[in-house]
Design an enzyme around this catalytic site. Sequence first.
Site, PDB file in Angstrom:
ATOM      1  N   LYS A 100      39.432  27.221  45.272  1.00  0.00           N
ATOM      2  CA  LYS A 100      38.721  28.329  45.643  1.00  0.00           C
ATOM      3  C   LYS A 100      37.915  29.376  44.732  1.00  0.00           C
ATOM      4  CE  LYS A 100      42.503  30.879  46.859  1.00  0.00           C
ATOM      5  NZ  LYS A 100      43.535  30.423  46.454  1.00  0.00           N
ATOM      6  N   ARG A 121      54.344  31.878  44.880  1.00  0.00           N
ATOM      7  CA  ARG A 121      53.216  32.248  45.751  1.00  0.00           C
ATOM      8  C   ARG A 121      53.378  31.347  46.900  1.00  0.00           C
ATOM      9  NH1 ARG A 121      49.869  31.623  40.830  1.00  0.00           N
ATOM     10  NH2 ARG A 121      48.003  31.476  41.456  1.00  0.00           N
TER      11      ARG A 121
HETATM   12  P1  AP5 Z   1      41.134  27.240  40.829  1.00  0.00           P
HETATM   13  O1  AP5 Z   1      39.617  26.706  41.085  1.00  0.00           O
HETATM   14  O2  AP5 Z   1      41.024  28.242  39.522  1.00  0.00           O
HETATM   15  O3  AP5 Z   1      41.791  27.443  41.728  1.00  0.00           O
HETATM   16  P2  AP5 Z   1      41.754  28.875  42.848  1.00  0.00           P
HETATM   17  O4  AP5 Z   1      41.859  28.528  44.480  1.00  0.00           O
HETATM   18  O5  AP5 Z   1      41.170  29.814  42.388  1.00  0.00           O
HETATM   19  O6  AP5 Z   1      43.666  29.344  42.173  1.00  0.00           O
HETATM   20  P3  AP5 Z   1      43.863  30.630  41.746  1.00  0.00           P
HETATM   21  O7  AP5 Z   1      45.333  29.869  41.606  1.00  0.00           O
HETATM   22  O8  AP5 Z   1      43.178  31.654  41.192  1.00  0.00           O
HETATM   23  O9  AP5 Z   1      44.525  31.472  42.838  1.00  0.00           O
HETATM   24  P4  AP5 Z   1      45.108  32.110  43.754  1.00  0.00           P
HETATM   25  O10 AP5 Z   1      44.617  32.659  45.333  1.00  0.00           O
HETATM   26  O11 AP5 Z   1      46.471  32.310  43.620  1.00  0.00           O
HETATM   27  O12 AP5 Z   1      45.365  33.608  42.632  1.00  0.00           O
HETATM   28  P5  AP5 Z   1      44.152  34.660  42.125  1.00  0.00           P
HETATM   29  O13 AP5 Z   1      44.022  34.467  41.293  1.00  0.00           O
HETATM   30  O14 AP5 Z   1      43.072  35.429  43.631  1.00  0.00           O
HETATM   31  O15 AP5 Z   1      41.412  25.956  40.044  1.00  0.00           O
HETATM   32  C1  AP5 Z   1      42.312  25.409  39.698  1.00  0.00           C
HETATM   33  C2  AP5 Z   1      43.072  24.228  38.800  1.00  0.00           C
HETATM   34  O16 AP5 Z   1      42.249  23.052  39.263  1.00  0.00           O
HETATM   35  C3  AP5 Z   1      41.492  24.249  37.763  1.00  0.00           C
HETATM   36  O17 AP5 Z   1      42.039  24.111  36.543  1.00  0.00           O
HETATM   37  C4  AP5 Z   1      40.893  23.739  37.889  1.00  0.00           C
HETATM   38  O18 AP5 Z   1      39.305  23.910  36.537  1.00  0.00           O
HETATM   39  C5  AP5 Z   1      41.244  22.740  38.792  1.00  0.00           C
HETATM   40  N1  AP5 Z   1      40.707  22.361  39.474  1.00  0.00           N
HETATM   41  C6  AP5 Z   1      39.368  22.543  40.858  1.00  0.00           C
HETATM   42  N2  AP5 Z   1      39.033  22.522  41.742  1.00  0.00           N
HETATM   43  C7  AP5 Z   1      39.798  20.500  40.688  1.00  0.00           C
HETATM   44  C8  AP5 Z   1      39.063  19.004  41.447  1.00  0.00           C
HETATM   45  N3  AP5 Z   1      38.628  19.470  43.106  1.00  0.00           N
HETATM   46  N4  AP5 Z   1      39.538  18.475  40.671  1.00  0.00           N
HETATM   47  C9  AP5 Z   1      40.745  18.920  40.530  1.00  0.00           C
HETATM   48  N5  AP5 Z   1      40.846  20.054  39.726  1.00  0.00           N
HETATM   49  C10 AP5 Z   1      40.396  21.020  39.712  1.00  0.00           C
HETATM   50  O19 AP5 Z   1      45.320  36.253  42.575  1.00  0.00           O
HETATM   51  C11 AP5 Z   1      46.256  35.538  41.773  1.00  0.00           C
HETATM   52  C12 AP5 Z   1      46.751  37.091  42.015  1.00  0.00           C
HETATM   53  O20 AP5 Z   1      46.525  38.303  42.093  1.00  0.00           O
HETATM   54  C13 AP5 Z   1      48.268  37.217  43.554  1.00  0.00           C
HETATM   55  O21 AP5 Z   1      48.862  36.559  43.293  1.00  0.00           O
HETATM   56  C14 AP5 Z   1      48.051  38.311  44.203  1.00  0.00           C
HETATM   57  O22 AP5 Z   1      49.288  38.977  43.274  1.00  0.00           O
HETATM   58  C15 AP5 Z   1      47.639  39.206  43.546  1.00  0.00           C
HETATM   59  N6  AP5 Z   1      46.382  39.558  44.219  1.00  0.00           N
HETATM   60  C16 AP5 Z   1      44.605  39.227  44.747  1.00  0.00           C
HETATM   61  N7  AP5 Z   1      44.463  38.833  45.532  1.00  0.00           N
HETATM   62  C17 AP5 Z   1      45.172  39.670  46.745  1.00  0.00           C
HETATM   63  C18 AP5 Z   1      44.810  40.269  47.752  1.00  0.00           C
HETATM   64  N8  AP5 Z   1      43.968  40.333  48.798  1.00  0.00           N
HETATM   65  N9  AP5 Z   1      45.681  40.634  48.006  1.00  0.00           N
HETATM   66  C19 AP5 Z   1      47.582  41.213  47.726  1.00  0.00           C
HETATM   67  N10 AP5 Z   1      47.111  40.559  46.359  1.00  0.00           N
HETATM   68  C20 AP5 Z   1      46.251  39.829  45.607  1.00  0.00           C
END
Ligand code: AP5
Length: 220
Positions: A13, A171
């Site tokens: 994402k 998660r």
């Molecule tokens: P990446 O693009 O980084 O994936 P992502 O979906 O953004 O993953 P996140 O882990 O950041 O999402 P998340 O929703 O768990 O965490 P967030 O930071 O929002 O890609 C992942 C990897 O794959 C990278 O190495 C990339 O290079 C690679 N890749 C990408 N596309 C690819 C492809 N097509 N092919 C191959 N490789 C690829 O949240 C963190 C924490 O914050 C949560 O756990 C929670 O505690 C808190 N939080 C955040 N928002 C909220 C909310 N709204 N409410 C409550 N708590 C919240």
Amino acid sequence: MRVVFLGPPGSGKGTQAKLLASRLGVPAISTGEILRAAVLERKPLGLQAKAIMDTGELVSDDLMVALIQERTQDADARGGFILDGFPRTLAQAQALDSMLAELGRGISSVPVFELDLEQLLERVGGRRVCREAEHVYHLVSAPPKTPGICDIDGSELYQRDDDTEPVIRARYQKQWVEAAKPVVDHYDAAGLVVFIDAGGTREQVSAEIDALLARLGDDS
Ligand code: AP5
């Protein structure tokens, strides 16, 4: 254009939100990134959130809604935005609806990224981000030119504290399997959900999102 990206952790994402944001000229707003910046700056929000994030739980709805309310009112978000990581609960989705309704606006589309758990673990296990601006790399599929150093700003690359396998599994289960379903159902009922095969290359996923948004443009 106001787009909400939903999907499990590591499904790409953030990667796609940044690519689409630069194509559309609107900000990609990642609640995870905002929280991690607050942790680094030792702000009260960060201090409250850190322990919760490290165990794979969700930060409280009140905090997250207030944070998004403030960020979406910034001047750069008036013409639209891409939300990455918000809403994550039905209460957050309903709060976002009310916020936008007050402005006479709504969500344009909700792409939902689909990827199985084994692929998620591989992607997250290899993810490295830079200290300066969270530029995202992958040790295998998108390595930096110099190991451990960000190509763009030269800062150190590190592994997020919540990117360990047990936390990713937590998660995935708590945030995606349990909490996200009512959010997907909420937007599906409004006819906004489109499922995206997140298992392709970055370019293939981008092309799928572009095609979806082009269809939206044709329909409007
Ligand atoms: P990446 O693009 O980084 O994936 P992502 O979906 O953004 O993953 P996140 O882990 O950041 O999402 P998340 O929703 O768990 O965490 P967030 O930071 O929002 O890609 C992942 C990897 O794959 C990278 O190495 C990339 O290079 C690679 N890749 C990408 N596309 C690819 C492809 N097509 N092919 C191959 N490789 C690829 O949240 C963190 C924490 O914050 C949560 O756990 C929670 O505690 C808190 N939080 C955040 N928002 C909220 C909310 N709204 N409410 C409550 N708590 C919240």
